[in-house]
Scaffold this motif. Structure first.
Motif, mmCIF file in Angstrom:
data_model
loop_
_atom_site.group_PDB
_atom_site.id
_atom_site.type_symbol
_atom_site.label_atom_id
_atom_site.label_comp_id
_atom_site.label_asym_id
_atom_site.label_seq_id
_atom_site.Cartn_x
_atom_site.Cartn_y
_atom_site.Cartn_z
ATOM 1 N N ILE A 46 -2.918 0.495 3.561
ATOM 2 C CA ILE A 46 -2.175 -0.703 3.939
ATOM 3 C C ILE A 46 -0.818 -0.725 3.232
ATOM 4 O O ILE A 46 -0.705 -0.269 2.084
ATOM 5 C CB ILE A 46 -2.987 -1.980 3.595
ATOM 6 C CG1 ILE A 46 -2.364 -3.228 4.212
ATOM 7 C CG2 ILE A 46 -3.207 -2.121 2.094
ATOM 8 C CD1 ILE A 46 -3.295 -4.448 4.173
ATOM 9 N N ALA A 47 0.191 -1.224 3.917
ATOM 10 C CA ALA A 47 1.538 -1.323 3.350
ATOM 11 C C ALA A 47 2.091 -2.707 3.612
ATOM 12 O O ALA A 47 1.721 -3.382 4.584
ATOM 13 C CB ALA A 47 2.457 -0.270 3.956
ATOM 14 N N SER B 174 1.476 4.468 6.718
ATOM 15 C CA SER B 174 0.363 3.550 6.470
ATOM 16 C C SER B 174 -0.461 3.326 7.732
ATOM 17 O O SER B 174 0.062 3.369 8.847
ATOM 18 C CB SER B 174 0.886 2.206 5.953
ATOM 19 O OG SER B 174 1.765 1.627 6.896
ATOM 20 N N ASN B 175 -1.748 3.092 7.545
ATOM 21 C CA ASN B 175 -2.627 2.766 8.670
ATOM 22 C C ASN B 175 -2.372 1.354 9.186
ATOM 23 O O ASN B 175 -2.491 1.089 10.383
ATOM 24 C CB ASN B 175 -4.093 2.915 8.255
ATOM 25 C CG ASN B 175 -4.469 4.360 8.004
ATOM 26 O OD1 ASN B 175 -4.010 5.263 8.707
ATOM 27 N ND2 ASN B 175 -5.292 4.593 6.994
ATOM 28 N N PHE C 132 1.433 2.642 -4.526
ATOM 29 C CA PHE C 132 2.643 3.453 -4.451
ATOM 30 C C PHE C 132 3.826 2.522 -4.196
ATOM 31 O O PHE C 132 3.735 1.604 -3.378
ATOM 32 C CB PHE C 132 2.561 4.449 -3.284
ATOM 33 C CG PHE C 132 1.432 5.429 -3.370
ATOM 34 C CD1 PHE C 132 1.637 6.706 -3.880
ATOM 35 C CD2 PHE C 132 0.169 5.085 -2.913
ATOM 36 C CE1 PHE C 132 0.599 7.619 -3.941
ATOM 37 C CE2 PHE C 132 -0.883 5.992 -2.970
ATOM 38 C CZ PHE C 132 -0.668 7.259 -3.490
ATOM 39 N N THR C 133 4.945 2.761 -4.868
ATOM 40 C CA THR C 133 6.148 1.954 -4.621
ATOM 41 C C THR C 133 7.398 2.698 -5.071
ATOM 42 O O THR C 133 7.353 3.512 -5.992
ATOM 43 C CB THR C 133 6.073 0.587 -5.324
ATOM 44 O OG1 THR C 133 7.209 -0.212 -4.944
ATOM 45 C CG2 THR C 133 6.044 0.745 -6.836
ATOM 46 N N SER C 134 8.501 2.397 -4.400
ATOM 47 C CA SER C 134 9.800 2.938 -4.803
ATOM 48 C C SER C 134 10.643 1.879 -5.501
ATOM 49 O O SER C 134 11.799 2.132 -5.839
ATOM 50 C CB SER C 134 10.558 3.443 -3.565
ATOM 51 O OG SER C 134 10.817 2.370 -2.667
ATOM 52 N N VAL D 120 -2.416 1.335 -1.483
ATOM 53 C CA VAL D 120 -1.462 0.303 -1.088
ATOM 54 C C VAL D 120 -0.043 0.815 -1.293
ATOM 55 O O VAL D 120 0.269 1.409 -2.324
ATOM 56 C CB VAL D 120 -1.670 -0.989 -1.921
ATOM 57 C CG1 VAL D 120 -0.750 -2.101 -1.424
ATOM 58 C CG2 VAL D 120 -3.121 -1.435 -1.892
ATOM 59 N N LEU D 121 0.826 0.559 -0.315
ATOM 60 C CA LEU D 121 2.231 0.957 -0.399
ATOM 61 C C LEU D 121 3.085 -0.302 -0.376
ATOM 62 O O LEU D 121 3.024 -1.088 0.574
ATOM 63 C CB LEU D 121 2.575 1.871 0.778
ATOM 64 C CG LEU D 121 3.949 2.518 0.873
ATOM 65 C CD1 LEU D 121 4.359 3.184 -0.430
ATOM 66 C CD2 LEU D 121 3.956 3.527 2.011
#
Length: 256
Positions: free
Chosen positions: A169-170, A201-202, A122-124, A98-99
């Motif tokens: 997925i994002a 992302s897909n 994942f994240t910024s 996951v983003l």
């Protein structure tokens, strides 16, 4: 003077307007080593674009476009954002990657994931990293220069990391999108991050409560067709039926 330098200067002035709410022509002229007449032309250009209004000695931002700090966004329309977050969380299967983009709605989604397991996130967004750091999730921090107003990392370091990913997925956040063909952001730097998220992302879903339909921002992130869908609250369809119908022709809308 090259057109590219002029465009870059005007983008930077516009971003400062969104962030600070106003600019002074004399200060800008000194910073960019140009004449105040050049800055006056920049301000006239931004005014023609609907981004600024001339004021004595400079310019002020159109009120709708001023970027609010994340601390303000997190407490506004909280119930709507929580419903959107619950719907988004239900779309994340176990063992997914996951983003998460920065923003108040994606922060609400992160809160829904604190008790989940078997996810790689994942994240910024530094506030989301802090929230999820004590969970049982596998958490990756995307690093770079942190913007204080959004608490998100931006810049080449962050882009390099995002470009190396391909997640399941994002979820994106947005400032607003009235009059645009897709979601927008007030920050040029964050738009580059958001564009990279879409490519990495897909599936990509936008989280947007009804207030995003009524205001405009500065830079478009992507087109509606680039998104897998938009998750919003039912008030959007009631208050903005024309916009909703136009969006339905381009992407999937999920009302909660």
């Amino acid at each position: 003077m090259s057109k590219s330098f002029t465009a870059q200067r005007r983008n930077e002035i516009a971003s400062e307007l969104m962030r600070e709410g106003s600019v002074k022509a004399a200060e800008l002229a000194e910073r960019y080593d140009v004449s105040t007449e050049t800055i006056r032309k920049d301000i006239i250009y931004l005014e023609e674009q609907g981004l600024a209004k001339k004021s004595y000695g400079g310019a002020i931002a159109i009120r709708d476009l001023i970027e609010q700090p994340i601390s303000v966004k997190e407490v506004s329309h909280k119930e709507d954002k929580n419903r959107i977050a619950i719907a988004a969380a239900s779309m994340i299967a176990d063992n997914s990657s996951v983003l998460l983009d920065g923003g108040s709605s994606t922060y609400a989604l992160a809160a829904q994931l604190t008790m989940r397991e078997n996810l790689t996130v994942f994240t910024s967004a530094t506030n989301i990293i802090h929230l999820l750091s004590g969970s049982n999730l596998t958490l990756f921090c995307i690093g770079g220069q942190v913007r204080p107003s959004s608490k998100c990392a931006v810049g080449d370091w962050a882009l390099e990391q995002l470009n190396s990913l391909k997640v399941d997925i994002a979820f994106l956040g947005t400032n607003s999108f009235r009059g645009f063909c897709g979601p927008t952001s007030a920050s040029y730097d964050e738009v580059q991050i958001k564009k990279a998220i879409v490519k990495s992302s897909n599936k990509t879903y936008l989280l947007a409560d009804h207030t995003k339909f009524s205001t405009s921002s500065l830079f478009q992130i992507c087109n509606w067709e680039d998104l897998s869908g938009v998750i919003t609250n039912k008030k959007s369809a009631v208050d903005y039926p024309d916009q909703v119908e136009q969006m339905k022709q381009k992407t999937k809308l999920i009302f909660v």
